[in-house]
Design a protein around this motif. Sequence first.
Motif, PDB file in Angstrom:
ATOM      1  N   LYS A   1     -14.662   0.000  -0.049  1.00  0.00           N
ATOM      2  CA  LYS A   1     -14.245  -1.183  -0.808  1.00  0.00           C
ATOM      3  C   LYS A   1     -14.372  -2.494  -0.048  1.00  0.00           C
ATOM      4  O   LYS A   1     -14.478  -3.562  -0.665  1.00  0.00           O
ATOM      5  CB  LYS A   1     -12.796  -1.006  -1.282  1.00  0.00           C
ATOM      6  N   TRP A   2     -14.390  -2.469   1.287  1.00  0.00           N
ATOM      7  CA  TRP A   2     -14.236  -3.703   2.067  1.00  0.00           C
ATOM      8  C   TRP A   2     -15.498  -4.148   2.801  1.00  0.00           C
ATOM      9  O   TRP A   2     -15.530  -5.233   3.396  1.00  0.00           O
ATOM     10  CB  TRP A   2     -13.111  -3.532   3.099  1.00  0.00           C
ATOM     11  N   THR A   3     -16.552  -3.338   2.768  1.00  0.00           N
ATOM     12  CA  THR A   3     -17.702  -3.587   3.652  1.00  0.00           C
ATOM     13  C   THR A   3     -18.712  -4.583   3.095  1.00  0.00           C
ATOM     14  O   THR A   3     -19.624  -5.000   3.806  1.00  0.00           O
ATOM     15  CB  THR A   3     -18.427  -2.266   3.961  1.00  0.00           C
ATOM     16  N   GLY A   4     -18.605  -4.946   1.812  1.00  0.00           N
ATOM     17  CA  GLY A   4     -19.494  -5.947   1.248  1.00  0.00           C
ATOM     18  C   GLY A   4     -20.795  -5.418   0.692  1.00  0.00           C
ATOM     19  O   GLY A   4     -21.680  -6.197   0.334  1.00  0.00           O
ATOM     20  N   HIS A   5     -20.923  -4.079   0.584  1.00  0.00           N
ATOM     21  CA  HIS A   5     -22.168  -3.488   0.078  1.00  0.00           C
ATOM     22  C   HIS A   5     -22.083  -3.095  -1.388  1.00  0.00           C
ATOM     23  O   HIS A   5     -23.101  -2.840  -2.021  1.00  0.00           O
ATOM     24  CB  HIS A   5     -22.538  -2.257   0.911  1.00  0.00           C
ATOM     25  N   LEU A   6     -20.864  -3.044  -1.934  1.00  0.00           N
ATOM     26  CA  LEU A   6     -20.662  -2.571  -3.299  1.00  0.00           C
ATOM     27  C   LEU A   6     -20.136  -3.671  -4.212  1.00  0.00           C
ATOM     28  O   LEU A   6     -19.346  -4.522  -3.801  1.00  0.00           O
ATOM     29  CB  LEU A   6     -19.656  -1.413  -3.335  1.00  0.00           C
ATOM     30  N   ALA A   7     -20.570  -3.604  -5.482  1.00  0.00           N
ATOM     31  CA  ALA A   7     -20.020  -4.482  -6.515  1.00  0.00           C
ATOM     32  C   ALA A   7     -18.877  -3.800  -7.253  1.00  0.00           C
ATOM     33  O   ALA A   7     -17.965  -4.460  -7.757  1.00  0.00           O
ATOM     34  CB  ALA A   7     -21.108  -4.896  -7.498  1.00  0.00           C
ATOM     35  N   ALA A   8     -18.939  -2.455  -7.338  1.00  0.00           N
ATOM     36  CA  ALA A   8     -17.892  -1.656  -7.983  1.00  0.00           C
ATOM     37  C   ALA A   8     -18.220  -0.188  -7.766  1.00  0.00           C
ATOM     38  O   ALA A   8     -19.326   0.157  -7.327  1.00  0.00           O
ATOM     39  CB  ALA A   8     -17.782  -1.970  -9.474  1.00  0.00           C
ATOM     40  N   MET A   9     -17.285   0.688  -8.107  1.00  0.00           N
ATOM     41  CA  MET A   9     -17.525   2.128  -7.975  1.00  0.00           C
ATOM     42  C   MET A   9     -16.798   2.886  -9.080  1.00  0.00           C
ATOM     43  O   MET A   9     -15.926   2.346  -9.759  1.00  0.00           O
ATOM     44  CB  MET A   9     -17.112   2.633  -6.594  1.00  0.00           C
ATOM     45  N   ALA A  10     -17.195   4.151  -9.222  1.00  0.00           N
ATOM     46  CA  ALA A  10     -16.591   5.028 -10.228  1.00  0.00           C
ATOM     47  C   ALA A  10     -16.373   6.397  -9.616  1.00  0.00           C
ATOM     48  O   ALA A  10     -17.221   6.893  -8.864  1.00  0.00           O
ATOM     49  CB  ALA A  10     -17.485   5.128 -11.461  1.00  0.00           C
ATOM     50  N   SER A  11     -15.247   7.002  -9.935  1.00  0.00           N
ATOM     51  CA  SER A  11     -14.877   8.294  -9.365  1.00  0.00           C
ATOM     52  C   SER A  11     -14.503   9.278 -10.461  1.00  0.00           C
ATOM     53  O   SER A  11     -13.963   8.880 -11.506  1.00  0.00           O
ATOM     54  CB  SER A  11     -13.676   8.121  -8.421  1.00  0.00           C
ATOM     55  N   GLU A  12     -14.742  10.549 -10.189  1.00  0.00           N
ATOM     56  CA  GLU A  12     -14.317  11.594 -11.114  1.00  0.00           C
ATOM     57  C   GLU A  12     -12.805  11.561 -11.335  1.00  0.00           C
ATOM     58  O   GLU A  12     -12.321  11.925 -12.405  1.00  0.00           O
ATOM     59  CB  GLU A  12     -14.707  12.971 -10.575  1.00  0.00           C
ATOM     60  N   GLU A  13     -12.079  11.117 -10.336  1.00  0.00           N
ATOM     61  CA  GLU A  13     -10.626  11.206 -10.380  1.00  0.00           C
ATOM     62  C   GLU A  13      -9.949  10.024 -11.061  1.00  0.00           C
ATOM     63  O   GLU A  13      -8.731  10.044 -11.268  1.00  0.00           O
ATOM     64  CB  GLU A  13     -10.084  11.348  -8.952  1.00  0.00           C
ATOM     65  N   ILE A  14     -10.706   8.978 -11.389  1.00  0.00           N
ATOM     66  CA  ILE A  14     -10.128   7.740 -11.924  1.00  0.00           C
ATOM     67  C   ILE A  14     -10.746   7.440 -13.285  1.00  0.00           C
ATOM     68  O   ILE A  14     -11.970   7.500 -13.445  1.00  0.00           O
ATOM     69  CB  ILE A  14     -10.368   6.554 -10.965  1.00  0.00           C
ATOM     70  N   GLU A  15      -9.921   7.076 -14.256  1.00  0.00           N
ATOM     71  CA  GLU A  15     -10.412   6.847 -15.616  1.00  0.00           C
ATOM     72  C   GLU A  15     -11.334   5.645 -15.705  1.00  0.00           C
ATOM     73  O   GLU A  15     -12.422   5.727 -16.281  1.00  0.00           O
ATOM     74  CB  GLU A  15      -9.238   6.653 -16.572  1.00  0.00           C
ATOM     75  N   GLU A  16     -10.928   4.513 -15.161  1.00  0.00           N
ATOM     76  CA  GLU A  16     -11.706   3.284 -15.253  1.00  0.00           C
ATOM     77  C   GLU A  16     -12.548   3.092 -13.997  1.00  0.00           C
ATOM     78  O   GLU A  16     -12.314   3.736 -12.969  1.00  0.00           O
ATOM     79  CB  GLU A  16     -10.765   2.086 -15.436  1.00  0.00           C
ATOM     80  N   ILE A  17     -13.511   2.187 -14.072  1.00  0.00           N
ATOM     81  CA  ILE A  17     -14.269   1.866 -12.870  1.00  0.00           C
ATOM     82  C   ILE A  17     -13.346   1.174 -11.866  1.00  0.00           C
ATOM     83  O   ILE A  17     -12.343   0.568 -12.226  1.00  0.00           O
ATOM     84  CB  ILE A  17     -15.504   1.001 -13.189  1.00  0.00           C
ATOM     85  N   ILE A  18     -13.700   1.285 -10.593  1.00  0.00           N
ATOM     86  CA  ILE A  18     -12.876   0.765  -9.505  1.00  0.00           C
ATOM     87  C   ILE A  18     -13.498  -0.546  -9.028  1.00  0.00           C
ATOM     88  O   ILE A  18     -14.627  -0.563  -8.514  1.00  0.00           O
ATOM     89  CB  ILE A  18     -12.803   1.774  -8.344  1.00  0.00           C
ATOM     90  N   GLN A  19     -12.775  -1.635  -9.191  1.00  0.00           N
ATOM     91  CA  GLN A  19     -13.276  -2.939  -8.786  1.00  0.00           C
ATOM     92  C   GLN A  19     -13.033  -3.165  -7.289  1.00  0.00           C
ATOM     93  O   GLN A  19     -12.099  -2.601  -6.694  1.00  0.00           O
ATOM     94  CB  GLN A  19     -12.600  -4.046  -9.592  1.00  0.00           C
ATOM     95  N   ILE A  20     -13.885  -3.990  -6.706  1.00  0.00           N
ATOM     96  CA  ILE A  20     -13.693  -4.377  -5.310  1.00  0.00           C
ATOM     97  C   ILE A  20     -12.586  -5.438  -5.248  1.00  0.00           C
ATOM     98  O   ILE A  20     -12.633  -6.423  -5.994  1.00  0.00           O
ATOM     99  CB  ILE A  20     -15.003  -4.942  -4.717  1.00  0.00           C
ATOM    100  N   PRO A  21     -11.581  -5.258  -4.402  1.00  0.00           N
ATOM    101  CA  PRO A  21     -10.510  -6.252  -4.310  1.00  0.00           C
ATOM    102  C   PRO A  21     -11.047  -7.658  -4.028  1.00  0.00           C
ATOM    103  O   PRO A  21     -12.040  -7.821  -3.312  1.00  0.00           O
ATOM    104  CB  PRO A  21      -9.651  -5.733  -3.143  1.00  0.00           C
ATOM    105  N   ALA A  22     -10.390  -8.655  -4.577  1.00  0.00           N
ATOM    106  CA  ALA A  22     -10.883 -10.036  -4.531  1.00  0.00           C
ATOM    107  C   ALA A  22     -11.045 -10.568  -3.107  1.00  0.00           C
ATOM    108  O   ALA A  22     -11.889 -11.435  -2.861  1.00  0.00           O
ATOM    109  CB  ALA A  22      -9.932 -10.936  -5.323  1.00  0.00           C
ATOM    110  N   GLN A  23     -10.276 -10.043  -2.159  1.00  0.00           N
ATOM    111  CA  GLN A  23     -10.339 -10.581  -0.797  1.00  0.00           C
ATOM    112  C   GLN A  23     -11.559 -10.095  -0.022  1.00  0.00           C
ATOM    113  O   GLN A  23     -11.822 -10.574   1.087  1.00  0.00           O
ATOM    114  CB  GLN A  23      -9.069 -10.226  -0.008  1.00  0.00           C
TER     115      GLN A  23
END
Length: 336
Positions: free
Chosen positions: A82-104
Amino acid sequence: MSDIGKSVIQFIVEEQRAHPGSTGDLSGLLSDIVSACKKISHLVGRSGIIGLGGYAHSQNIQGEDQKKLDIITNDVMVDHLKWTGHLAAMASEEIEEIIQIPAQFPKGKYLVCFDPLDGSSNIDINLTVGTIFSVLRCPEGIQEPALDDFMQKGSEQVCAGFCIYGPATMLIMTAGNGVNGFTLDRDVGEFILTHPDMTIPEDTAEFAINTSNQRFWEAPVKRYIDECVQGTDGGREKNFNMRWNASMVAEVYRILTRGGIFMYPLDSRIAEKGGKLRLMYEANPMSFIVEQAGGVSSTGRERIMDIQPQSIHQRVPVVLGSKKEVERVVEYHQQA
């Protein structure tokens, strides 16, 4: 000089250098995933000692009972990416919605879908489990990715791979230029290239399917498995062996190393759901790997990587592995 013995990071960087226009973002993302898989391998290996076995008394979005390690490995993946700056967002089998990168944190140009712990039912009996991942490009100009931005066909994947936590921890990966396998050297904490240019034999004498579901199968699948079971007595040119590990990573790794066919077909119990395995973070990445190794992957009716996704947790039937056997199953579906 042979590439065997290179670290996975050296391999990734050299692949990046072979493409002069590369920014290094994908190399950085893959390095992040490698780091997460090392941590998961450590946790899986020590799960019995540190009390991570058993169920968590919760369910994931699919209504499946979660193991403690399902939740913990999901957190490991998210925390490493989440923090390395390479991703815009992610999705996991374990989570219903897509996972956003924290604003910071800065955002990158890739999306990733993952199954943090495939085959987790095997944890408490000390059998093979793994992590599966799929990398997609985030559409240009998108600052806050939405679900629709993930709805890309498997053929649009940039990279895919899986890590298998067995007697040895191995990372299998493709970026569309063949399939390579890396083994974790625990003494130095590095994945080392041990299986370059993995290929799947066209012929096989092994099939993997959960035969307890036989009464629910469609006719083409029943026909194919009946022939395999009967072998030379039923008109096939050889006798077959059956394998079933209840772990997709274990099945696909076996197919990559010695051939075979893996099937989780459509059946009457799960027809309304569309299938058992998830398209975005199980079927698509494994299909990319299998096809890059010379195999075939299909639902029985169509190429998996041609499917237009409709939801992040969409399910599909899966038939993949050695070319000639998968094509036989597809032919039986066409005839039916």
